[in-house]
Design an enzyme around this catalytic site. Structure first.
Site, PDB file in Angstrom:
ATOM      1  N   LYS A  97       0.630  -1.171   0.073  1.00  0.00           N
ATOM      2  CA  LYS A  97      -0.088   0.042  -0.151  1.00  0.00           C
ATOM      3  C   LYS A  97       0.858   1.274  -0.028  1.00  0.00           C
ATOM      4  CE  LYS A  97      -4.543  -1.609   1.688  1.00  0.00           C
ATOM      5  NZ  LYS A  97      -4.508  -3.061   1.959  1.00  0.00           N
ATOM      6  N   GLU A 119      -9.827   6.762   3.630  1.00  0.00           N
ATOM      7  CA  GLU A 119     -10.685   5.780   4.370  1.00  0.00           C
ATOM      8  C   GLU A 119      -9.716   4.671   4.770  1.00  0.00           C
ATOM      9  OE1 GLU A 119     -10.157   5.986   1.248  1.00  0.00           O
ATOM     10  OE2 GLU A 119      -9.519   3.723   0.776  1.00  0.00           O
ATOM     11  N   SER A 386       1.934  -9.604  -0.939  1.00  0.00           N
ATOM     12  CA  SER A 386       1.471  -8.437  -0.680  1.00  0.00           C
ATOM     13  C   SER A 386       1.652  -7.811   0.648  1.00  0.00           C
ATOM     14  CB  SER A 386       0.046  -8.084  -1.066  1.00  0.00           C
ATOM     15  OG  SER A 386      -1.004  -8.924  -0.457  1.00  0.00           O
TER      16      SER A 386
END
Ligand SMILES: *Cc1c(COP(=O)(O)O)cnc(C)c1O
Length: 402
Positions: A97, A119, A386
């Site tokens: 991310k 968010e 990930s």
């Protein structure tokens, strides 16, 4: 090498369409902010100085390039294809991310905006955004459902420690989709000084394009690394698909290579009934959610369905519109695995390789564990790891994974 006809050069079109999917389904009040963002992004992506600065932060702050690791013991255990892991779990904050957050953070500064809103569901995107806000000296407000705040208290504290404000959302189901609505509301109200840092390849154009571009580095590195390690392209790519950012990041630069098969793995949850999973292609149909036209889990009457996954990052009723197009085209195969299979995959990777994966990529690993043994020893599989599993230790423990 043969190439298939593909849309990578033209997707999305000027209206943000990936084939029939995507677009910009927003109220009039949001039109101005998204158009301003689109112009700023188009200027930034062609600006050498912007690209150099992002490259520098990805390298020296986040820790790129991430290694491509040949998982020899897992390969041996499964007895089939050679398995390589793209180690996004080694990045700062523990997941892919940060690639997108650094990109959008720098873009916001370039636009003269000193405030970020975001968010978050489980808190991973909130923590990555709060991290970038601290690094770049920006104010940051993260919207989070009250339900999620209770479930993810350590991440709430992390965001606060990093200097961000966490704003509880008490509306609706008090989870991720309600937090997205609140973040958009804040953005419209404060657009003069605020950028909305959306966390996946979702939302109105240009977000699905922009977030994909910030994650493409995953596939660009993996391509170089596998050519160096094996002397040829892989036969398969596997990645988990929540909103779809880590998967499109790995897949994108391989789309023109017809020999490379790609598998996106969704959350099968605890059963096939609506409400028990987040497998949008297995149980959803096209519809509009939060600004984009894509596959959405919905009831007969078109109400957004509840979803379930043991993994918070995969627990969302819609999927990025580019994935909807790749699904329709047949270029990427989408499958799903259950909560239980993901837990077992996390256990196996921990034992065989000394790597505890997050529950999201454990879904991709579970699909590889199911199929790898049926492949030949000559086959090469790249799995996108990930994120790391630290955030999920409590879940592993209460599920009795040992
Ligand atoms: C958030 C998250 C995901 C799911 O998001 P995508 O946009 O589908 O990549 C997957 N893995 C990890 C580790 C995450 O934190």
């Amino acid at each position: 090498m043969a190439t298939v006809s593909h849309q990578t050069d033209v997707w999305p079109d000027a209206r943000g369409r990936f084939g029939e999917f995507g677009g910009r389904y927003v109220p009039e009040t949001l039109m101005h902010p998204v158009e301003q963002l689109e112009r700023a992004y188009e200027a930034a992506r062609h600006d050498v100085k912007f690209r150099e600065e992002l490259h520098h932060l990805l390298k020296d702050f986040a820790g790129r390039p991430t290694p491509l690791f040949h998982a020899r013991r897992l390969t041996e255990h499964l007895g089939g294809a050679q398995i390589f892991l793209k180690r996004e779990d080694l990045l700062h904050t523990g997941a892919h991310k940060i690639n997108n957050c650094l990109g959008q953070g720098l873009l916001a500064l370039r636009m003269g905006k000193a405030r970020l809103v975001a968010e978050t569901g489980a808190g991973q995107h909130g923590v990555a955004t709060a991290t970038v806000a601290a690094l770049l000296g920006m104010e940051c407000v993260v919207y989070m459902g009250e339900e999620d705040m209770a479930r993810q208290a350590p991440n709430v504290y992390r965001m606060r420690l990093l200097g961000s404000r966490v704003e509880p959302v008490a509306s609706g189901s008090r989870t991720l989709k309600d937090a997205i609505n609140e973040a958009m509301r804040d953005w419209v109200t404060n657009v003069h000084n605020t950028h909305y840092l959306l966390g996946s390849v979702l939302g109105p154009h240009p977000y699905p394009l922009m977030v994909r571009e910030f994650h493409r580095v995953i596939g660009q590195e993996a391509r170089r690394q596998i050519l160096e390690a094996a002397g040829r392209l892989p036969d398969y790519l596997f990645a988990c698909v929540g909103g779809g950012s880590n998967s499109i990041g790995l897949f994108y630069d391989f789309i023109p290579d017809a020999s490379v098969k790609m598998v996106g793995v969704e959350a099968g949850g605890r059963g096939a009934n609506l409400g028990e999973h987040a497998a949008r292609f297995a149980g959803g149909k096209p519809g509009v959610l939060q600004g984009t036209y894509t596959y959405v889990l919905q009831t007969e009457d078109g109400l957004i369905a509840n979803t379930h996954s043991i993994s918070a990052g995969l627990d969302y009723p819609a999927i990025g519109p580019e994935h909807a197009a790749l699904y329709r085209q047949g270029r990427v195969e989408y499958t799903h695995v259950s909560d239980a299979e993901a837990l077992e995959a996390a256990r196996l990777l921990s034992r065989t390789e000394g790597i505890i994966p997050a529950l999201e990529p454990a879904h991709a690993l579970a699909a590889v564990i199911a199929r790898g043994p049926k492949m030949s020893r000559e086959n090469i599989v790249v799995v996108n790891l990930s994120g790391r599993g630290d955030k999920d230790l409590g879940i592993f423990q209460s599920a009795g994974v040992l």
